[in-house]
Motif scaffolding. Structure first.
Motif, PDB file in Angstrom:
ATOM      1  N   ALA A   2      41.245  40.420  29.127  1.00  0.00           N
ATOM      2  CA  ALA A   2      40.283  40.186  30.193  1.00  0.00           C
ATOM      3  C   ALA A   2      39.357  41.375  30.377  1.00  0.00           C
ATOM      4  O   ALA A   2      39.797  42.524  30.371  1.00  0.00           O
ATOM      5  CB  ALA A   2      41.024  39.905  31.498  1.00  0.00           C
ATOM      6  N   TRP A   3      38.072  41.052  30.529  1.00  0.00           N
ATOM      7  CA  TRP A   3      37.080  42.044  30.933  1.00  0.00           C
ATOM      8  C   TRP A   3      36.945  41.918  32.440  1.00  0.00           C
ATOM      9  O   TRP A   3      36.867  40.815  32.972  1.00  0.00           O
ATOM     10  CB  TRP A   3      35.731  41.762  30.278  1.00  0.00           C
ATOM     11  CG  TRP A   3      35.702  42.114  28.830  1.00  0.00           C
ATOM     12  CD1 TRP A   3      35.913  41.283  27.776  1.00  0.00           C
ATOM     13  CD2 TRP A   3      35.420  43.397  28.268  1.00  0.00           C
ATOM     14  NE1 TRP A   3      35.792  41.965  26.588  1.00  0.00           N
ATOM     15  CE2 TRP A   3      35.488  43.265  26.863  1.00  0.00           C
ATOM     16  CE3 TRP A   3      35.127  44.642  28.814  1.00  0.00           C
ATOM     17  CZ2 TRP A   3      35.263  44.343  26.009  1.00  0.00           C
ATOM     18  CZ3 TRP A   3      34.913  45.708  27.952  1.00  0.00           C
ATOM     19  CH2 TRP A   3      34.982  45.553  26.568  1.00  0.00           C
ATOM     20  N   LYS A   4      36.904  43.061  33.129  1.00  0.00           N
ATOM     21  CA  LYS A   4      36.751  43.059  34.582  1.00  0.00           C
ATOM     22  C   LYS A   4      35.688  44.075  34.986  1.00  0.00           C
ATOM     23  O   LYS A   4      35.517  45.106  34.328  1.00  0.00           O
ATOM     24  CB  LYS A   4      38.075  43.435  35.266  1.00  0.00           C
ATOM     25  CG  LYS A   4      39.195  42.447  35.035  1.00  0.00           C
ATOM     26  CD  LYS A   4      40.402  42.799  35.874  1.00  0.00           C
ATOM     27  CE  LYS A   4      41.312  43.718  35.098  1.00  0.00           C
ATOM     28  NZ  LYS A   4      42.572  44.009  35.740  1.00  0.00           N
ATOM     29  N   TYR A   5      35.015  43.759  36.078  1.00  0.00           N
ATOM     30  CA  TYR A   5      34.056  44.671  36.703  1.00  0.00           C
ATOM     31  C   TYR A   5      34.624  44.969  38.077  1.00  0.00           C
ATOM     32  O   TYR A   5      34.787  44.062  38.889  1.00  0.00           O
ATOM     33  CB  TYR A   5      32.676  44.024  36.809  1.00  0.00           C
ATOM     34  CG  TYR A   5      32.137  43.600  35.460  1.00  0.00           C
ATOM     35  CD1 TYR A   5      31.324  44.450  34.726  1.00  0.00           C
ATOM     36  CD2 TYR A   5      32.463  42.362  34.913  1.00  0.00           C
ATOM     37  CE1 TYR A   5      30.854  44.073  33.473  1.00  0.00           C
ATOM     38  CE2 TYR A   5      31.995  41.985  33.665  1.00  0.00           C
ATOM     39  CZ  TYR A   5      31.193  42.836  32.958  1.00  0.00           C
ATOM     40  OH  TYR A   5      30.733  42.467  31.723  1.00  0.00           O
ATOM     41  N   CYS A   6      34.939  46.228  38.331  1.00  0.00           N
ATOM     42  CA  CYS A   6      35.647  46.589  39.553  1.00  0.00           C
ATOM     43  C   CYS A   6      34.912  47.681  40.314  1.00  0.00           C
ATOM     44  O   CYS A   6      34.310  48.572  39.713  1.00  0.00           O
ATOM     45  CB  CYS A   6      37.043  47.107  39.213  1.00  0.00           C
ATOM     46  SG  CYS A   6      38.053  45.980  38.243  1.00  0.00           S
ATOM     47  N   ASP A  10      38.733  48.072  44.644  1.00  0.00           N
ATOM     48  CA  ASP A  10      39.405  46.917  44.027  1.00  0.00           C
ATOM     49  C   ASP A  10      40.679  47.314  43.302  1.00  0.00           C
ATOM     50  O   ASP A  10      41.540  46.470  43.053  1.00  0.00           O
ATOM     51  CB  ASP A  10      38.486  46.227  43.001  1.00  0.00           C
ATOM     52  CG  ASP A  10      37.246  45.626  43.613  1.00  0.00           C
ATOM     53  OD1 ASP A  10      37.249  45.323  44.821  1.00  0.00           O
ATOM     54  OD2 ASP A  10      36.258  45.458  42.869  1.00  0.00           O
ATOM     55  N   TYR A  50      38.575  46.665  30.107  1.00  0.00           N
ATOM     56  CA  TYR A  50      39.132  45.632  29.237  1.00  0.00           C
ATOM     57  C   TYR A  50      40.607  45.926  29.054  1.00  0.00           C
ATOM     58  O   TYR A  50      40.992  47.030  28.662  1.00  0.00           O
ATOM     59  CB  TYR A  50      38.450  45.609  27.873  1.00  0.00           C
ATOM     60  CG  TYR A  50      39.059  44.595  26.947  1.00  0.00           C
ATOM     61  CD1 TYR A  50      38.846  43.229  27.141  1.00  0.00           C
ATOM     62  CD2 TYR A  50      39.880  44.985  25.901  1.00  0.00           C
ATOM     63  CE1 TYR A  50      39.426  42.292  26.305  1.00  0.00           C
ATOM     64  CE2 TYR A  50      40.456  44.054  25.060  1.00  0.00           C
ATOM     65  CZ  TYR A  50      40.231  42.713  25.268  1.00  0.00           C
ATOM     66  OH  TYR A  50      40.811  41.775  24.440  1.00  0.00           O
ATOM     67  N   TYR A  59      36.919  51.046  28.427  1.00  0.00           N
ATOM     68  CA  TYR A  59      36.518  51.364  29.801  1.00  0.00           C
ATOM     69  C   TYR A  59      35.175  52.072  29.787  1.00  0.00           C
ATOM     70  O   TYR A  59      34.882  52.853  28.881  1.00  0.00           O
ATOM     71  CB  TYR A  59      37.570  52.282  30.434  1.00  0.00           C
ATOM     72  CG  TYR A  59      37.139  52.895  31.735  1.00  0.00           C
ATOM     73  CD1 TYR A  59      37.332  52.235  32.933  1.00  0.00           C
ATOM     74  CD2 TYR A  59      36.508  54.132  31.755  1.00  0.00           C
ATOM     75  CE1 TYR A  59      36.907  52.794  34.133  1.00  0.00           C
ATOM     76  CE2 TYR A  59      36.087  54.699  32.941  1.00  0.00           C
ATOM     77  CZ  TYR A  59      36.285  54.031  34.134  1.00  0.00           C
ATOM     78  OH  TYR A  59      35.855  54.586  35.305  1.00  0.00           O
TER      79      TYR A  59
END
Length: 152
Positions: A2-6, A10, A50, A59
């Motif tokens: 998973a790709w995340k935008y934090c 968060d 990621y 990152y």
């Protein structure tokens, strides 16, 4: 996978620990470069992460305009040593640029890159705006990319 935008708030304590541990493993230990890793910009930044199986493999940190430079910047670009060669760095940069273009809509993006990555960053439209200089014992260069947008 998973790709995340934090945003900073968060993160759980464990997630933040995992990111900071990776940054220290790569930038301080692997590159043998003692420097102030915790610089006060994490709290105002967007973090692109990621993960696979709970482990951070890629990152970057996106710093808004006016916090480090006049333009927003991409920094702390990392791919875990064991995950290199899989195209994660390319996808990380593409996602970082797209986020800044779509969310912040600024006319330029800046970064401070290690010299050996100049061609890599150049492949995304970044151009040198400084000569080579030493930053904590590692040759760096400042680069900018025009987004084609107008300041807004």
């Amino acid at each position: 996978m998973a790709w995340k935008y934090c945003q900073f708030d968060d993160f759980t304590a464990q997630a933040l620990y995992n990111i900071l541990k990776l940054r220290v493993e790569v930038f301080v230990v692997e590159q043998n470069c003692p420097y102030p890793e915790l610089d006060g910009l994490d709290e105002v930044s967007t973090h692109v992460v990621y993960e696979e199986d709970g482990e951070v493999l890629a990152y970057s940190r996106l710093v808004p305009a006016g916090k480090k430079y006049d333009a927003p910047s991409i920094g702390r670009v990392i791919v875990r040593k064991e995950a290199r060669g899989r195209g994660l760095a390319k996808e990380l940069l593409e996602r970082s640029i797209r986020y800044i273009d779509e969310q912040w809509q600024e006319p330029e993006i800046q970064l401070q890159g290690q010299v050996y990555l100049k061609e890599f960053y150049g492949s995304f439209g970044f151009e040198a705006i400084s000569g080579v200089y030493d930053d904590d014992g590692i040759p760096h260069i400042d680069m900018k990319r025009s987004t084609g947008k107008t300041a807004g």
